[in-house]
Design a protein around this motif. Structure first.
Motif, PDB file in Angstrom:
ATOM      1  N   SER A  82      13.687   3.342  -7.599  1.00  0.00           N
ATOM      2  CA  SER A  82      13.578   2.667  -6.321  1.00  0.00           C
ATOM      3  C   SER A  82      14.475   3.328  -5.286  1.00  0.00           C
ATOM      4  CB  SER A  82      13.950   1.200  -6.502  1.00  0.00           C
ATOM      5  OG  SER A  82      13.486   0.466  -5.433  1.00  0.00           O
ATOM      6  N   ALA A 107       3.308  10.028   1.807  1.00  0.00           N
ATOM      7  CA  ALA A 107       4.065   8.920   2.383  1.00  0.00           C
ATOM      8  C   ALA A 107       5.423   9.426   2.868  1.00  0.00           C
ATOM      9  CB  ALA A 107       4.244   7.806   1.364  1.00  0.00           C
ATOM     10  N   SER A 146      15.743   6.906  -0.903  1.00  0.00           N
ATOM     11  CA  SER A 146      14.591   6.079  -1.290  1.00  0.00           C
ATOM     12  C   SER A 146      13.655   6.901  -2.153  1.00  0.00           C
ATOM     13  CB  SER A 146      13.800   5.617  -0.066  1.00  0.00           C
ATOM     14  OG  SER A 146      14.634   5.069   0.879  1.00  0.00           O
ATOM     15  N   VAL A 147      13.066   6.256  -3.153  1.00  0.00           N
ATOM     16  CA  VAL A 147      12.108   6.949  -4.005  1.00  0.00           C
ATOM     17  C   VAL A 147      10.700   6.617  -3.520  1.00  0.00           C
ATOM     18  CG1 VAL A 147      11.290   7.256  -6.349  1.00  0.00           C
ATOM     19  CG2 VAL A 147      13.692   6.748  -5.934  1.00  0.00           C
ATOM     20  N   LEU A 148       9.997   7.587  -2.980  1.00  0.00           N
ATOM     21  CA  LEU A 148       8.625   7.386  -2.509  1.00  0.00           C
ATOM     22  C   LEU A 148       7.722   8.272  -3.346  1.00  0.00           C
ATOM     23  CD1 LEU A 148       9.223   7.535   1.368  1.00  0.00           C
ATOM     24  CD2 LEU A 148       9.240   5.559  -0.128  1.00  0.00           C
ATOM     25  N   PRO A 149       7.002   7.715  -4.323  1.00  0.00           N
ATOM     26  CA  PRO A 149       6.272   8.555  -5.281  1.00  0.00           C
ATOM     27  C   PRO A 149       5.180   9.407  -4.649  1.00  0.00           C
ATOM     28  CG  PRO A 149       6.277   6.247  -5.965  1.00  0.00           C
ATOM     29  CD  PRO A 149       6.832   6.283  -4.595  1.00  0.00           C
ATOM     30  N   ASP A 150       4.694   8.997  -3.503  1.00  0.00           N
ATOM     31  CA  ASP A 150       3.595   9.732  -2.908  1.00  0.00           C
ATOM     32  C   ASP A 150       4.123  10.631  -1.794  1.00  0.00           C
ATOM     33  OD1 ASP A 150       1.165   9.842  -0.856  1.00  0.00           O
ATOM     34  OD2 ASP A 150       0.399   9.446  -2.855  1.00  0.00           O
TER      35      ASP A 150
END
Lengths: 319, 277, 506
Positions: C198, C228, C221-225
């Motif tokens: 997260s 995005a 921040s972890v943004l998997p895409d």
């Protein structure tokens, strides 16, 4: 309440079945927690190092022993420790669950708020252009893969409007309701679109059925106004299949919308399980799948009970 | 024949049926290699070209013709959809009938088993199966089929149970096979409507799930084309080459639309309750 | 639905939309760096965690004895100076007296000794223990001096110590068993909060021996895409991001307020062959494959040309010009002739495995290679696998061919000894024993003269390319994207984000 007790009695059995399947399944997948942590470097380990790490991850015992230990813990309310989070599995799940719950609720609210009026509208304008328009829109909504919707929304918002809700750093509802809703609204719309489309179609066909029923014709014959016929006589009965459908879809959403959560970086249950599988965090996979299954079964039970309670024909006819 | 005419009379039936037939035709063309270009051929100098006269829907990252790949993809996705739904229908019908007919312990055990499968989140169940066995067409078919079996079981079990409850079950036992024959006919007649509708819904759902699995990298294997794989590959090229997402998305949407329309029409025709004059 | 209710609904919707838009995030003006990446760290133990994403986090919190600068030169970290004994069997470090742990304790030689003993202890499961096989004992004559006594001359050991996996931990934390649950290092930032997958919050370490940091803290921040991530950069929501996919990275320069930092990295894209499986055991077949592959085309298609064709050695000092290596220019005729020499003029079928998304270009590389090798009759079947499943197969050498992105290292010995020395730890993966390669690597290990080393490893590289157990393809770039208001970031070939310690945000 024989029915209720019978259904509840089945819960432990089904959950046991689910737990066995997920326990075996996750261990059948090639690769274990050691390769998940070290990747290709795992090849550099000496046998003694491997054995030490296996004990550390709790995977050194034979499967029945591992399962037995886990089951005993389960009965004591302890789902084990997650090796990736370093905390209790139950704690991690309960932290993530409210977000999935909120997303599911918001999607359902959107779906019903949009779907029911649209369906009723279309039913009252049956076979006319407006009916066709609503039906086509609903069809399109149901046919679009949700990740396409999500990606397009993000792209359009960020390029055309230059705005985007804060992603990644999740803000809880109690901390800041407005920013929380801003974060949730887009994924809720993405999921709610297909949901709303189904609700539209179901309410429309249910409404059409009911509008042709005897008691509605009687009401009309007695001189009730169109509006009263629709809203007071027809709608309550037409809502029954809508309730059933919404309940089932809501149950699915509680399982976490994996793809949408990934795209919008929402730390929900779906992503939790996906990441746990990828990292071979066995305790977390088992615990969260069990939790999701339990939720789904509870929601299904509630829907069935509501169905029985709402439909006068079933209630009167008995089981 | 009367059935076919009824289908053609119904507006949704016309449109839905038409779309499905069109897609089947495209799939066959794709299967026999009658596409504008070879779907696997990489025209390295024409990579990422926008739609033009030689490449009607543009080319992808490798210089492959999108239109040809879509034609092949339709065949691939439809094959997965049809076979997985066939698996689910056959398995579900078998299990549902067994449970309903023999009742008692059989019913309890089989339905609890189905409950276990149902309680599993669908995409996760498919994911686990695919991760264990390894991705590929056969696995996708099996995974989606298994996930959908419980629903078909339920659809079949209902009518079967109510039929069993009727008096002439016992009568059939005393009177012999001719009664049994009538029984089966009644059963099949009652099952056709819900099954057909469920099949069309399942076909639509199967297409979406295949797309989702491919999106997660667990569906059809490259370089074969499938609708889901093309959508997933287009993800990071969405901004520079939008045609890579637009055309597959439209094709997917249209096919699901077709199935849904067909399902609606079939339900209207087959379900006595909603028959209109 | 009549007009009245419609109007009411419309006005309500407009109000909701306005309120909603107001709540959308706007860029904040603070001395905090807001960062994003798509993959999160998988644990906090710097000696155990080997994942690239874990190292990127832990290198901001922990420090090793020495580190590498942007030119891959060894510079001081916790150690302010070091020296090999004349015979190369002793390595002495003088520690920086200002080095302090984040719990207030000074870094002493006892901590260094305890940290390395932990690595050497098999119960720890530290993968980089394999680099320290020559360490016979560690002595601490005083608080600021550490002496490593080696069983044989081992020049690469110094480079191995620049790894985050060789970070120095407080002896007290090791004794308390807290490593992995609490992060107490001596580095520029303290880990205040970690929510796996997260995000994390880092705050500046005021007592850091390297001086004041440029920002007060970093919020990750972890943004998997990754699209995005791009959207978030575009709207000013984040200042800095780590990107993996060249397809997304190449879109960054199109934005007026964003800047893309590209740096060639040491990691290399490679097609690994399995010489234990026929017909790859034949030299001619492997060489044919090497000649049939058009490396530049693979690079151009899979990574949009973002990178450089490379031989086995990727560090600038030792790398040979690819044009001097065997068959680096595509020669289909030669390939066909080699296949015929091997008695396989009709080609053969084989399977190539690749991991989904790791790297993002793997599937694309496999498809290009498949079409190139088809021209000499080799029919490849592509098997994409989930990452861990791939790793499992890779470690067991259960493949005919594998598309891989392997980590590079600054020293050729540590980069390849595991694969190509006769007793290398990963011999079971490379399945390739060759006495020339083995002896060259051992020579390079003991040789202290830089120019002589260069010659030895140039030889090694040429032989490796000629014997072709693997087909080396290209190195790509490490990408970071940032707002133009961020100053001071220096990308390095190892992909390290350490310069974030001195970065400022306007």
């Amino acid at each position: 309440m024989n029915y209720l007790t019978r259904r509840l009695a089945a819960f432990p059995l089904v959950l046991l079945g689910v737990s066995v399947i997920v326990f075996v399944a996750i261990r059948l997948v090639p690769g274990d927690a050691i390769t998940a942590m070290l990747g290709t470097e795992a090849g550099l380990l000496t046998p003694a190092q491997r054995a030490a790490l296996a004990v550390y991850f709790g995977i050194d015992q034979p499967w029945p022993v591992q399962y037995g230990r886990w089951l005993i813990g389960l009965f004591q309310g302890d789902l084990g420790i997650s090796v990736t989070y370093g905390r209790s599995v139950l704690g991690v799940i309960l932290e993530r669950f409210p977000r999935t719950l909120e997303l599911a609720l918001l999607s359902m609210v959107i779906a019903i708020a949009v779907g029911v009026p649209a369906g009723v509208f279309a039913a009252t304008r049956n076979e006319r252009m407006s009916d066709l328009a609503v039906r086509v829109a609903a069809m399109i909504g149901q046919s679009t893969p949700n990740f396409v919707v999500g990606l397009v929304i993000i792209y359009v918002l960020s390029t055309a409007f230059g705005v985007l809700p804060t992603m990644g750093a999740y803000i809880a509802f109690w901390d800041d309701p407005l920013r929380n809703l801003a974060q949730m609204i887009l994924p809720a719309i993405t999921l709610g679109l297909a949901f709303a489309a189904s609700v539209t179609r179901v309410s429309r066909s249910a409404m059409l059925d009911v509008l042709n029923d005897d008691y509605v014709r009687t009401a009309r014959a007695k001189g009730a106004s169109q509006r009263s016929v629709v809203w007071r006589h027809a709608l309550p009965n037409a809502l029954i299949p809508v309730v059933t459908l919404s309940g089932i879809e809501f149950g699915y959403l509680l399982g976490g919308a994996v793809i949408v959560e990934q795209i919008f970086a929402l730390p929900g249950l779906g992503r939790l399980v996906l990441e746990a599988i990828a990292q071979r965090d066995y305790a977390l996979v088992q615990g969260s799948v069990l939790f999701i299954a339990l939720n789904f079964m509870i929601v299904n039970l509630l829907v069935d009970l509501a169905y029985v309670a709402l439909d006068p024909r079933i209630r009167l006819a008995g089981r | 024949m009367r059935f076919l005419r009824a289908l053609l009379d119904h507006p949704s039936g016309r449109i839905g049926g038409g779309i499905v037939v069109l897609y089947l035709a495209v799939a066959l063309l794709g299967a026999f290699g009658l596409t504008p270009h070879d779907p696997l051929m990489q025209f390295r100098l024409d990579r990422l070209h926008a739609p033009s006269t030689s490449y009607l829907m543009g080319t992808d990252l490798f210089g492959r013709d999108v239109a040809s790949r879509l034609m092949q993809g339709v065949g691939q996705s439809f094959a997965v959809a049809f076979f997985s739904v066939a698996v689910a229908t056959l398995a579900g019908t078998a299990i549902g009938l067994t449970a309903a007919w023999f009742g008692g312990i059989w019913d309890s055990v089989l339905m609890r088993l189905m409950d276990v499968l149902l309680a599993f989140p669908a995409i996760l169940l498919a994911l686990l199966i695919v991760t264990i066995v390894g991705p590929g067409t056969v696995t996708s078919v099996a995974a989606i089929g298994i996930v959908y079996t419980p629903i078909f079981t339920r659809v079949v079990r209902g009518p079967a149970l109510s039929l069993r409850a009727r008096e002439f079950v016992d009568a059939a036992r005393t009177f012999g096979s001719s009664r049994f024959y009538i029984l089966t006919r009644h059963l099949l007649l009652n099952l056709v409507a819900p099954l057909t509708v469920q099949v069309t819904l399942a076909l639509a759902w199967s297409l979406l799930t295949e797309a989702g699995l491919s999106f997660l990298g667990l569906g059809t294997q490259p370089p074969a084309a499938s609708l889901g794989l093309m959508l997933s590959d287009s993800r990071n090229l969405m901004e520079s080459a939008p045609w890579l997402m637009v055309f597959p998305a439209l094709v997917v949407m249209l096919s699901i639309l077709g199935f849904n329309l067909l399902g609606d029409a079939l339900r209207d025709i087959l379900d006595p309750k909603t028959r209109r004059n | 639905m009549n007009r009245d209710s419609a109007r009411k609904i419309l006005s309500a919707a407009v109000m909701a939309a306005t309120v909603g838009l107001a709540a959308f995030g706007t860029p904040a003006a603070a001395k905090d760096l807001r960062m994003a990446w798509s993959q999160d760290a998988t644990g906090l133990d710097p000696q155990k965690q080997t994942a690239f994403s874990s190292l990127r986090l832990l290198e901001l919190v922990y420090e090793p004895l020495v580190r590498l600068d942007a030119d891959l030169k060894i510079v001081p970290a916790i150690a302010k100076s070091w020296e090999f004994s004349p015979d190369g069997t002793e390595l002495t470090f003088e520690l920086d007296p200002k080095a302090t742990f984040q719990n207030g304790e000074r870094v002493t030689s006892a901590d260094v000794k305890a940290s390395f003993e932990r690595i050497l202890d098999e119960a720890t499961g530290a993968a980089n223990r394999a680099n320290y096989s020559s360490v016979a004992s560690i002595e601490t004559p005083d608080d600021e001096t550490v002496v490593f006594k080696l069983s044989q001359p081992d020049v690469p050991i110094l480079t191995a110590m620049t790894d985050t996996n060789s970070s120095i931990l407080p002896a007290s934390e090791i004794a308390a068993g807290n490593v992995g649950t609490k992060a107490v290092g001596s580095g520029p930032f303290m880990l205040e909060k970690w929510d796996p997958n997260s995000g994390e919050v880092l705050t500046a370490n005021k007592d850091w021996a390297g001086g004041p940091t440029g920002v007060d803290g970093i919020t990750i921040s972890v943004l998997p895409d990754e699209s995005a991530i791009l959207a978030a950069l575009r709207t000013g929501q984040i200042d800095f991001a780590l990107l993996n996919d060249p397809l997304v990275a190449t879109l960054v320069p199109k934005e007026a307020n964003l800047q893309l930092n590209r740096a060639p990295v040491l990691a290399y894209h490679v097609l690994q062959l399995n010489p234990a499986r026929a017909p790859m055991d034949k030299l001619e077949v492997r060489q044919a494959i090497s000649c049939a592959v058009d490396r530049q085309a693979v690079l151009d298609t899979a990574s949009l040309g973002e990178g450089k064709v490379t031989g086995p050695l990727t560090m600038p000092f030792y790398a040979t010009d690819p044009n001097e290596l065997f068959c680096y220019k595509r020669d289909v005729e030669k390939a066909k002739k080699l296949m015929a020499d091997a008695g396989l003029a009709d080609g053969f079928s084989a399977t190539v495995i690749a991991a989904t998304g790791e790297p993002p270009t793997a599937a694309a590389e496999a498809q290009v290679l498949q079409s190139q090798l088809a021209e000499i009759g080799i029919n490849l079947d592509i098997k994409l696998m989930e990452l861990n499943v791939y790793i499992d197969a890779w470690l067991a050498a259960d493949f005919d061919m594998a598309v891989a992105l392997n980590g590079g290292r600054p020293d050729p010995y540590t980069m390849y000894n595991r694969y190509f020395t006769n007793d290398g730890n990963l011999q079971k993966v490379s399945n390739f024993k060759d006495d020339t390669l083995d002896s060259l690597l051992q020579q390079g290990r003991a040789e202290t003269d830089l120019d002589k080393r260069k010659t030895i490893f140039a030889d090694f590289e040429k032989t490796l390319a000629e014997k072709s157990p693997w087909i080396w393809l290209y190195t790509s770039y490490g990408y970071t994207a940032q707002q133009k208001s961020v100053e001071g970031f220096v990308p390095t070939p190892t992909g390290s984000l350490f310069s974030l310690s001195k970065v400022t945000v306007e």
